[in-house]
Design a protein around this motif. Structure first.
Motif, PDB file in Angstrom:
ATOM      1  N   MET A  61       0.811 -30.449   1.788  1.00  0.00           N
ATOM      2  CA  MET A  61       1.050 -29.474   2.579  1.00  0.00           C
ATOM      3  C   MET A  61       0.187 -29.413   3.815  1.00  0.00           C
ATOM      4  SD  MET A  61       0.759 -25.454   1.558  1.00  0.00           S
ATOM      5  CE  MET A  61       2.355 -25.489   0.491  1.00  0.00           C
ATOM      6  N   THR A  62       0.879 -29.450   5.003  1.00  0.00           N
ATOM      7  CA  THR A  62       0.007 -29.326   6.128  1.00  0.00           C
ATOM      8  C   THR A  62      -0.607 -28.325   6.595  1.00  0.00           C
ATOM      9  OG1 THR A  62       1.883 -28.706   7.586  1.00  0.00           O
ATOM     10  CG2 THR A  62       1.706 -31.124   7.169  1.00  0.00           C
ATOM     11  N   ASP A  63      -1.746 -28.242   7.406  1.00  0.00           N
ATOM     12  CA  ASP A  63      -2.529 -27.013   7.792  1.00  0.00           C
ATOM     13  C   ASP A  63      -1.863 -26.083   8.379  1.00  0.00           C
ATOM     14  OD1 ASP A  63      -5.017 -25.815   7.739  1.00  0.00           O
ATOM     15  OD2 ASP A  63      -5.033 -26.286  10.253  1.00  0.00           O
ATOM     16  N   GLY A  64      -0.926 -26.320   9.216  1.00  0.00           N
ATOM     17  CA  GLY A  64       0.258 -25.474   9.658  1.00  0.00           C
ATOM     18  C   GLY A  64       0.923 -24.630   8.798  1.00  0.00           C
ATOM     19  N   SER A  65       1.411 -25.374   7.602  1.00  0.00           N
ATOM     20  CA  SER A  65       2.248 -24.807   6.526  1.00  0.00           C
ATOM     21  C   SER A  65       1.230 -23.653   5.799  1.00  0.00           C
ATOM     22  CB  SER A  65       2.654 -25.806   5.719  1.00  0.00           C
ATOM     23  OG  SER A  65       3.555 -26.735   6.206  1.00  0.00           O
ATOM     24  N   LYS A  66       0.156 -24.076   5.756  1.00  0.00           N
ATOM     25  CA  LYS A  66      -0.694 -23.354   4.808  1.00  0.00           C
ATOM     26  C   LYS A  66      -1.207 -22.061   5.619  1.00  0.00           C
ATOM     27  CE  LYS A  66      -3.202 -27.112   2.353  1.00  0.00           C
ATOM     28  NZ  LYS A  66      -4.684 -27.660   2.138  1.00  0.00           N
ATOM     29  N   LYS A  67      -1.256 -22.254   7.041  1.00  0.00           N
ATOM     30  CA  LYS A  67      -1.466 -21.090   7.862  1.00  0.00           C
ATOM     31  C   LYS A  67      -0.254 -20.082   7.707  1.00  0.00           C
ATOM     32  CE  LYS A  67      -4.936 -22.984  10.860  1.00  0.00           C
ATOM     33  NZ  LYS A  67      -5.005 -23.425  12.401  1.00  0.00           N
ATOM     34  N   PHE A  68       0.896 -20.736   7.884  1.00  0.00           N
ATOM     35  CA  PHE A  68       2.051 -19.995   7.696  1.00  0.00           C
ATOM     36  C   PHE A  68       2.411 -19.069   6.551  1.00  0.00           C
ATOM     37  CE2 PHE A  68       6.847 -19.549   6.640  1.00  0.00           C
ATOM     38  CZ  PHE A  68       7.099 -18.579   7.563  1.00  0.00           C
ATOM     39  N   LEU A  69       1.721 -19.950   5.492  1.00  0.00           N
ATOM     40  CA  LEU A  69       1.906 -19.209   4.158  1.00  0.00           C
ATOM     41  C   LEU A  69       1.200 -18.024   4.169  1.00  0.00           C
ATOM     42  CD1 LEU A  69       2.820 -22.268   1.670  1.00  0.00           C
ATOM     43  CD2 LEU A  69       4.325 -20.280   2.431  1.00  0.00           C
ATOM     44  N   TRP A  70      -0.164 -18.195   4.510  1.00  0.00           N
ATOM     45  CA  TRP A  70      -1.057 -17.226   4.540  1.00  0.00           C
ATOM     46  C   TRP A  70      -0.755 -15.966   5.399  1.00  0.00           C
ATOM     47  CZ3 TRP A  70      -4.381 -16.182   0.827  1.00  0.00           C
ATOM     48  CH2 TRP A  70      -4.990 -16.905   0.186  1.00  0.00           C
ATOM     49  N   GLY A  71      -0.022 -16.220   6.572  1.00  0.00           N
ATOM     50  CA  GLY A  71       0.493 -15.369   7.295  1.00  0.00           C
ATOM     51  C   GLY A  71       1.701 -14.237   6.583  1.00  0.00           C
ATOM     52  N   VAL A  72       2.499 -15.122   5.871  1.00  0.00           N
ATOM     53  CA  VAL A  72       3.554 -14.671   5.094  1.00  0.00           C
ATOM     54  C   VAL A  72       2.847 -13.461   4.121  1.00  0.00           C
ATOM     55  CG1 VAL A  72       5.503 -14.773   3.557  1.00  0.00           C
ATOM     56  CG2 VAL A  72       5.377 -16.217   5.551  1.00  0.00           C
ATOM     57  N   VAL A  73       1.775 -14.136   3.401  1.00  0.00           N
ATOM     58  CA  VAL A  73       1.365 -12.897   2.352  1.00  0.00           C
ATOM     59  C   VAL A  73       0.527 -12.035   2.866  1.00  0.00           C
ATOM     60  CG1 VAL A  73      -0.602 -13.245   0.652  1.00  0.00           C
ATOM     61  CG2 VAL A  73       1.021 -15.416   0.798  1.00  0.00           C
ATOM     62  N   ALA A  74      -0.131 -12.072   4.018  1.00  0.00           N
ATOM     63  CA  ALA A  74      -0.734 -11.190   4.724  1.00  0.00           C
ATOM     64  C   ALA A  74       0.226 -10.087   5.282  1.00  0.00           C
ATOM     65  CB  ALA A  74      -1.453 -11.655   5.763  1.00  0.00           C
ATOM     66  N   GLY A  75       1.450 -10.420   5.620  1.00  0.00           N
ATOM     67  CA  GLY A  75       2.532  -9.599   6.139  1.00  0.00           C
ATOM     68  C   GLY A  75       3.058  -8.875   5.134  1.00  0.00           C
ATOM     69  N   LEU A  76       3.218  -9.371   4.004  1.00  0.00           N
ATOM     70  CA  LEU A  76       3.751  -8.918   2.908  1.00  0.00           C
ATOM     71  C   LEU A  76       2.868  -7.819   2.150  1.00  0.00           C
ATOM     72  CD1 LEU A  76       5.488 -11.826   0.753  1.00  0.00           C
ATOM     73  CD2 LEU A  76       6.681  -9.714   1.996  1.00  0.00           C
ATOM     74  N   ALA A  77       1.659  -8.090   2.155  1.00  0.00           N
ATOM     75  CA  ALA A  77       0.534  -7.020   1.848  1.00  0.00           C
ATOM     76  C   ALA A  77       0.460  -5.995   2.688  1.00  0.00           C
ATOM     77  CB  ALA A  77      -0.765  -7.824   1.744  1.00  0.00           C
ATOM     78  N   ALA A  78       0.260  -6.166   4.053  1.00  0.00           N
ATOM     79  CA  ALA A  78       0.287  -5.172   4.842  1.00  0.00           C
ATOM     80  C   ALA A  78       1.413  -4.154   4.982  1.00  0.00           C
ATOM     81  CB  ALA A  78       0.269  -5.865   6.490  1.00  0.00           C
ATOM     82  N   ALA A  79       2.498  -4.770   4.417  1.00  0.00           N
ATOM     83  CA  ALA A  79       4.184  -4.027   4.587  1.00  0.00           C
ATOM     84  C   ALA A  79       4.107  -3.053   3.258  1.00  0.00           C
ATOM     85  CB  ALA A  79       5.150  -4.978   4.195  1.00  0.00           C
ATOM     86  N   ALA A  80       3.497  -3.574   2.368  1.00  0.00           N
ATOM     87  CA  ALA A  80       3.230  -3.026   0.995  1.00  0.00           C
ATOM     88  C   ALA A  80       2.185  -1.634   1.140  1.00  0.00           C
ATOM     89  CB  ALA A  80       2.866  -3.705  -0.200  1.00  0.00           C
ATOM     90  N   LEU A  81       1.070  -2.060   1.695  1.00  0.00           N
ATOM     91  CA  LEU A  81       0.097  -1.123   2.256  1.00  0.00           C
ATOM     92  C   LEU A  81       0.728   0.126   3.050  1.00  0.00           C
ATOM     93  CD1 LEU A  81      -2.921  -0.414   1.959  1.00  0.00           C
ATOM     94  CD2 LEU A  81      -3.367  -1.623   3.938  1.00  0.00           C
ATOM     95  N   ILE A  82       1.240  -0.362   3.919  1.00  0.00           N
ATOM     96  CA  ILE A  82       1.776   0.783   4.851  1.00  0.00           C
ATOM     97  C   ILE A  82       2.785   1.667   4.293  1.00  0.00           C
ATOM     98  CG2 ILE A  82       3.458   1.135   6.965  1.00  0.00           C
ATOM     99  CD1 ILE A  82       2.247  -1.423   7.963  1.00  0.00           C
ATOM    100  N   LYS A  83       3.433   1.230   3.259  1.00  0.00           N
ATOM    101  CA  LYS A  83       4.538   2.275   2.369  1.00  0.00           C
ATOM    102  C   LYS A  83       3.568   3.416   1.401  1.00  0.00           C
ATOM    103  CE  LYS A  83       8.123  -1.007   2.612  1.00  0.00           C
ATOM    104  NZ  LYS A  83       9.250  -1.900   1.964  1.00  0.00           N
ATOM    105  N   THR A  84       2.458   3.045   1.239  1.00  0.00           N
ATOM    106  CA  THR A  84       1.716   3.859   0.102  1.00  0.00           C
ATOM    107  C   THR A  84       1.345   5.337   1.014  1.00  0.00           C
ATOM    108  OG1 THR A  84      -0.491   3.213   0.721  1.00  0.00           O
ATOM    109  CG2 THR A  84       0.636   2.033  -0.952  1.00  0.00           C
ATOM    110  N   ASP A  85       1.490   6.327   0.112  1.00  0.00           N
ATOM    111  CA  ASP A  85       1.122   7.738   0.678  1.00  0.00           C
ATOM    112  C   ASP A  85      -0.498   8.135   0.794  1.00  0.00           C
ATOM    113  OD1 ASP A  85       3.329   9.091   0.619  1.00  0.00           O
ATOM    114  OD2 ASP A  85       2.924   9.881  -1.612  1.00  0.00           O
ATOM    115  N   THR A  86      -1.376   6.958   0.301  1.00  0.00           N
ATOM    116  CA  THR A  86      -2.606   7.024   0.548  1.00  0.00           C
ATOM    117  C   THR A  86      -2.834   6.605   2.077  1.00  0.00           C
ATOM    118  OG1 THR A  86      -3.119   6.637  -1.857  1.00  0.00           O
ATOM    119  CG2 THR A  86      -5.019   6.346  -0.093  1.00  0.00           C
TER     120      THR A  86
END
Length: 67
Positions: free
Chosen positions: A1-26
């Motif tokens: 896996m290349t360095d660019g691919s790892k960064k992309f995957l971390w970006g996707v994970v961070a985006g999904l986590a942020a989307a889940a956090l934004i939807k919470t009432d808290t």
């Protein structure tokens, strides 16, 4: 896996986590408190500067009356 691919995957994970956090009432309640605090701060600053303006106008009027 290349360095660019790892960064992309971390970006996707961070985006999904942020989307889940934004939807919470808290998170929404926290954002509402922050915005309310900001609006209160704005109102307090406006009142403070209005007081300063009135005091400056009084000083000027006193100086004009003495002259």
């Amino acid at each position: 896996m290349t360095d660019g691919s790892k960064k992309f995957l971390w970006g996707v994970v961070a985006g999904l986590a942020a989307a889940a956090l934004i939807k919470t009432d808290t998170f929404r309640k926290g954002c509402a408190k922050v915005v309310a605090g900001g609006l209160q701060l704005k109102d307090d600053a406006k009142e403070y500067f209005e007081t300063i303006k009135e005091d400056a106008e009084d000083v000027k009027a006193e100086q004009d009356a003495k002259a």
